[in-house]
Structure formats: C-alpha cells, structure tokens
Design a protein around this motif. Structure first.
Motif, PDB file in Angstrom:
ATOM      1  N   ARG A  15       4.715  -1.916   3.952  1.00 26.13           N
ATOM      2  CA  ARG A  15       5.431  -2.800   3.028  1.00 26.13           C
ATOM      3  C   ARG A  15       6.630  -3.434   3.716  1.00 26.13           C
ATOM      4  O   ARG A  15       6.935  -4.614   3.517  1.00 26.13           O
ATOM      5  CB  ARG A  15       5.874  -2.038   1.786  1.00 26.13           C
ATOM      6  CG  ARG A  15       6.410  -2.960   0.676  1.00 26.13           C
ATOM      7  CD  ARG A  15       6.647  -2.202  -0.602  1.00 26.13           C
ATOM      8  NE  ARG A  15       7.792  -1.309  -0.483  1.00 26.13           N
ATOM      9  CZ  ARG A  15       8.050  -0.305  -1.326  1.00 26.13           C
ATOM     10  NH1 ARG A  15       7.218  -0.062  -2.326  1.00 26.13           N
ATOM     11  NH2 ARG A  15       9.107   0.452  -1.160  1.00 26.13           N
ATOM     12  N   ARG A  18       5.390  -6.190   5.920  1.00 25.45           N
ATOM     13  CA  ARG A  18       5.009  -7.347   5.103  1.00 25.45           C
ATOM     14  C   ARG A  18       6.255  -8.049   4.568  1.00 25.45           C
ATOM     15  O   ARG A  18       6.295  -9.288   4.500  1.00 25.45           O
ATOM     16  CB  ARG A  18       4.120  -6.874   3.951  1.00 25.45           C
ATOM     17  CG  ARG A  18       3.615  -7.996   3.056  1.00 25.45           C
ATOM     18  CD  ARG A  18       2.645  -8.893   3.789  1.00 25.45           C
ATOM     19  NE  ARG A  18       2.099  -9.899   2.894  1.00 25.45           N
ATOM     20  CZ  ARG A  18       2.120 -11.201   3.146  1.00 25.45           C
ATOM     21  NH1 ARG A  18       2.620 -11.648   4.285  1.00 25.45           N
ATOM     22  NH2 ARG A  18       1.607 -12.056   2.298  1.00 25.45           N
ATOM     23  N   ALA A  19       7.276  -7.292   4.218  1.00 20.81           N
ATOM     24  CA  ALA A  19       8.516  -7.888   3.711  1.00 20.81           C
ATOM     25  C   ALA A  19       9.160  -8.765   4.786  1.00 20.81           C
ATOM     26  O   ALA A  19       9.676  -9.845   4.492  1.00 20.81           O
ATOM     27  CB  ALA A  19       9.491  -6.798   3.260  1.00 20.81           C
ATOM     28  N   ARG A  20       9.127  -8.319   6.037  1.00 26.68           N
ATOM     29  CA  ARG A  20       9.682  -9.133   7.120  1.00 26.68           C
ATOM     30  C   ARG A  20       8.894 -10.430   7.278  1.00 26.68           C
ATOM     31  O   ARG A  20       9.466 -11.491   7.549  1.00 26.68           O
ATOM     32  CB  ARG A  20       9.682  -8.349   8.431  1.00 26.68           C
ATOM     33  CG  ARG A  20      10.824  -7.340   8.543  1.00 26.68           C
ATOM     34  CD  ARG A  20      10.944  -6.789   9.955  1.00 26.68           C
ATOM     35  NE  ARG A  20       9.799  -5.963  10.323  1.00 26.68           N
ATOM     36  CZ  ARG A  20       9.715  -4.659  10.080  1.00 26.68           C
ATOM     37  NH1 ARG A  20      10.696  -4.034   9.460  1.00 26.68           N
ATOM     38  NH2 ARG A  20       8.648  -3.969  10.448  1.00 26.68           N
ATOM     39  N   GLU A  43      10.496 -13.670  -8.705  1.00 23.00           N
ATOM     40  CA  GLU A  43       9.773 -12.722  -7.854  1.00 23.00           C
ATOM     41  C   GLU A  43       8.276 -12.741  -8.117  1.00 23.00           C
ATOM     42  O   GLU A  43       7.466 -12.631  -7.188  1.00 23.00           O
ATOM     43  CB  GLU A  43      10.327 -11.311  -8.042  1.00 23.00           C
ATOM     44  CG  GLU A  43      11.731 -11.123  -7.478  1.00 23.00           C
ATOM     45  CD  GLU A  43      12.294  -9.752  -7.806  1.00 23.00           C
ATOM     46  OE1 GLU A  43      11.570  -8.967  -8.463  1.00 23.00           O
ATOM     47  OE2 GLU A  43      13.444  -9.463  -7.422  1.00 23.00           O
ATOM     48  N   ASN A  55       7.480  -5.573  -5.184  1.00 18.79           N
ATOM     49  CA  ASN A  55       8.367  -4.728  -4.384  1.00 18.79           C
ATOM     50  C   ASN A  55       8.548  -5.294  -2.971  1.00 18.79           C
ATOM     51  O   ASN A  55       9.644  -5.254  -2.406  1.00 18.79           O
ATOM     52  CB  ASN A  55       7.829  -3.304  -4.308  1.00 18.79           C
ATOM     53  CG  ASN A  55       8.043  -2.527  -5.587  1.00 18.79           C
ATOM     54  OD1 ASN A  55       8.933  -2.856  -6.388  1.00 18.79           O
ATOM     55  ND2 ASN A  55       7.236  -1.505  -5.816  1.00 18.79           N
ATOM     56  N   THR A  56       7.464  -5.823  -2.415  1.00 21.05           N
ATOM     57  CA  THR A  56       7.549  -6.427  -1.086  1.00 21.05           C
ATOM     58  C   THR A  56       8.441  -7.657  -1.107  1.00 21.05           C
ATOM     59  O   THR A  56       9.288  -7.846  -0.226  1.00 21.05           O
ATOM     60  CB  THR A  56       6.146  -6.807  -0.586  1.00 21.05           C
ATOM     61  OG1 THR A  56       5.364  -5.629  -0.444  1.00 21.05           O
ATOM     62  CG2 THR A  56       6.223  -7.533   0.745  1.00 21.05           C
ATOM     63  N   VAL A  57       8.271  -8.495  -2.128  1.00 21.52           N
ATOM     64  CA  VAL A  57       9.114  -9.688  -2.263  1.00 21.52           C
ATOM     65  C   VAL A  57      10.569  -9.289  -2.454  1.00 21.52           C
ATOM     66  O   VAL A  57      11.481  -9.897  -1.873  1.00 21.52           O
ATOM     67  CB  VAL A  57       8.628 -10.557  -3.438  1.00 21.52           C
ATOM     68  CG1 VAL A  57       9.643 -11.644  -3.781  1.00 21.52           C
ATOM     69  CG2 VAL A  57       7.278 -11.181  -3.102  1.00 21.52           C
ATOM     70  N   ARG A  58      10.790  -8.235  -3.245  1.00 25.00           N
ATOM     71  CA  ARG A  58      12.165  -7.783  -3.487  1.00 25.00           C
ATOM     72  C   ARG A  58      12.811  -7.327  -2.170  1.00 25.00           C
ATOM     73  O   ARG A  58      13.980  -7.611  -1.905  1.00 25.00           O
ATOM     74  CB  ARG A  58      12.154  -6.651  -4.510  1.00 25.00           C
ATOM     75  CG  ARG A  58      13.519  -6.310  -5.083  1.00 25.00           C
ATOM     76  CD  ARG A  58      13.415  -5.354  -6.256  1.00 25.00           C
ATOM     77  NE  ARG A  58      12.754  -5.996  -7.396  1.00 25.00           N
ATOM     78  CZ  ARG A  58      11.621  -5.567  -7.947  1.00 25.00           C
ATOM     79  NH1 ARG A  58      11.014  -4.495  -7.458  1.00 25.00           N
ATOM     80  NH2 ARG A  58      11.108  -6.197  -8.982  1.00 25.00           N
ATOM     81  N   GLU A  59      12.039  -6.625  -1.329  1.00 22.89           N
ATOM     82  CA  GLU A  59      12.572  -6.202  -0.033  1.00 22.89           C
ATOM     83  C   GLU A  59      12.852  -7.406   0.868  1.00 22.89           C
ATOM     84  O   GLU A  59      13.844  -7.419   1.611  1.00 22.89           O
ATOM     85  CB  GLU A  59      11.590  -5.255   0.660  1.00 22.89           C
ATOM     86  CG  GLU A  59      11.541  -3.859   0.053  1.00 22.89           C
ATOM     87  CD  GLU A  59      10.751  -2.889   0.912  1.00 22.89           C
ATOM     88  OE1 GLU A  59      10.610  -3.149   2.124  1.00 22.89           O
ATOM     89  OE2 GLU A  59      10.280  -1.873   0.366  1.00 22.89           O
ATOM     90  N   ALA A  60      11.987  -8.413   0.812  1.00 22.51           N
ATOM     91  CA  ALA A  60      12.207  -9.620   1.608  1.00 22.51           C
ATOM     92  C   ALA A  60      13.496 -10.316   1.190  1.00 22.51           C
ATOM     93  O   ALA A  60      14.288 -10.758   2.032  1.00 22.51           O
ATOM     94  CB  ALA A  60      11.021 -10.568   1.468  1.00 22.51           C
TER      95      ALA A  60
END
Length: 250
Positions: A15, A18-20, A43, A55-60
């Motif tokens: 994840r 993917r976020a990066r 989001e 969650n991935t978008v939130r981390e990005a």
C-alpha cells in the motif's frame, strides 16, 4: 507468527508503494496547477481514477501534505497551499531572466570581494594555485520569499570590473558579458540533492537538514574561457527543474 500476521506487513508495504505512485502523479498535477481553481477531487473520486483504495489515496495525500504542497481544510477539502516555479535546464540564463513571468527576483548581496582561490577552484579557472578570484554570495528572493543561496567565484578580471551595487538588481550573467565585452557561450552543470547546513538553513529560512537542490555550474565565455563558477542551493519546496531531452542514437 501465523501466515495471516506475516502477510500484514507485506500488505502495508504494498500500500505504501502504491501510495507513492499515486503521490507522484498527483504532485505533477498540483505543480501544473490542475487544481488551482478549487480543491482536489474527493478521496473516493481519486480512488476510482487511480484504481486504488481510499486508504492508499489518503496515504498519498499525506505524503503531499508532508511536502507542504497541500493542506486539509475541514469543510473545504484538500487545497493546494504551495506553488513551485519551473526552472528550465535547456538554456543558459540568469535567474531573473528565467523566472521573469513568475514575479520579481531581488538579490541580497551578502559578500563581495577578492579571495584566495581554493586549489580546486583555481584549477577550474585555469589559474595557478594561490591566485585570487572574486567571491560573491547572494540570497535570491522571488516575490519577497527566499528561493536560493548563490555562492559564486568569478575570474579576477571579470570580478574586478563589477559594481556590487549592480548585483543587487541585475543578473550576474549580464554583468559578466558587459565586463568581458563578449557573450557567454555555454556552461557545464551538475544537479544533486543536499541537506541544508546550519548556515544555508538560516539564510533560506528552512529547517536544518531540509532537502535542497544544489546546482553546480561552470560558465564559459563564447571564446571558451571559464569566468563563473557557481554553487547554487535552491529551496526544494519552491522550485522544480524542467527540461527537454532529445534522444541522439549513434
């Protein structure tokens, strides 16, 4: 450890990777002012566009917030709060010439005068060890905000012909050409990331250890003589390097 527990760290790593990837694409859209007129998409919309989880978008988005590019505003969404100016790498130009469309560049001359050249600097100019050169230190501001710290060594005859008062509001390239009576020809450059040392951090108003872009540039006159050796530290949060590279196969 059960197989389920062992899989959790791997899932988190996937994840994060993917976020990066999402952050890299979003960063370019932010810098290209795609979202200048309003907040970033929700989001859920971004997750659909990137084929990623919320969650991935939130981390990005957290990564971009950590870079100071965006900010979460309750009731308004995620807004762009920082702007980077583009600096081209495909032509030889001074900072004011390069950024004239983005505002006013003002120079604070912090040091100017003859100094004994360090051995490696003298050799870059083709001078004997122990020769004098002129040293110039300038803080460059764009629209009042610190952008770069420039440490410059000039060939002795060129430096002696410069008026330090002129350096406060003109690019050094123009002054060199006037002093030398001929245009500049080309420059050899290298670009790398460095951490802000205590002096640079204080002058550029960034935390110690902050990431800076360091440009080393040796500039020559049209006749090939080296006249200007610069070490320029740019604030990485206020400038992005851009250029066009052509593929030339043998």
């Amino acid at each position: 450890m059960t197989s389920e527990n062992a899989a959790r760290p791997a899932a988190r790593r996937l994840r994060a990777d993917r976020a990066r990837q999402v952050a890299d694409v979003l960063r370019r859209q932010v810098l290209d002012e795609v979202y200048k007129a309003g907040p970033l998409p929700h989001e859920e919309r971004l997750a659909e566009e990137f084929g990623a989880s919320r969650n991935t978008v939130r981390e990005a988005l957290d990564l971009l917030r950590g870079e100071g590019l965006v900010r979460r505003v309750p009731g308004a969404g995620t807004l762009v709060v920082a702007e980077k100016v583009p600096h081209g790498l495909d032509r030889l130009a001074g900072l004011a010439e390069t950024l004239h469309e983005h505002g006013e560049v003002v120079n604070e001359v912090r040091a100017f005068g003859p100094v004994r050249a360090p051995g490696p600097v003298a050799r870059r100019f083709g001078l004997p060890d122990g020769a004098d050169v002129f040293y110039v230190e300038r803080l460059r501001r764009l629209n009042g905000l610190p952008l770069s710290l420039d440490l410059t060594y000039l060939a002795p005859d060129v430096g002696a012909a410069l008026d330090p008062a002129e350096l406060a509001h003109r690019d050094v390239f123009r002054l060199i050409e006037e002093a030398a009576g001929q245009p500049l020809g080309h420059a050899d450059i290298s670009l790398e990331a460095v951490n802000a040392d205590p002096h640079s951090a204080t002058v550029l108003e960034v935390p110690r250890g902050a990431a800076l872009l360091m440009l080393e540039r040796l500039t020559r006159l049209a006749d090939g003589r080296p006249v200007d050796l610069e070490y320029v530290r740019f604030r990485g949060d206020r400038l992005t390097m851009r250029g066009r590279l052509l593929r030339d196969l043998p």
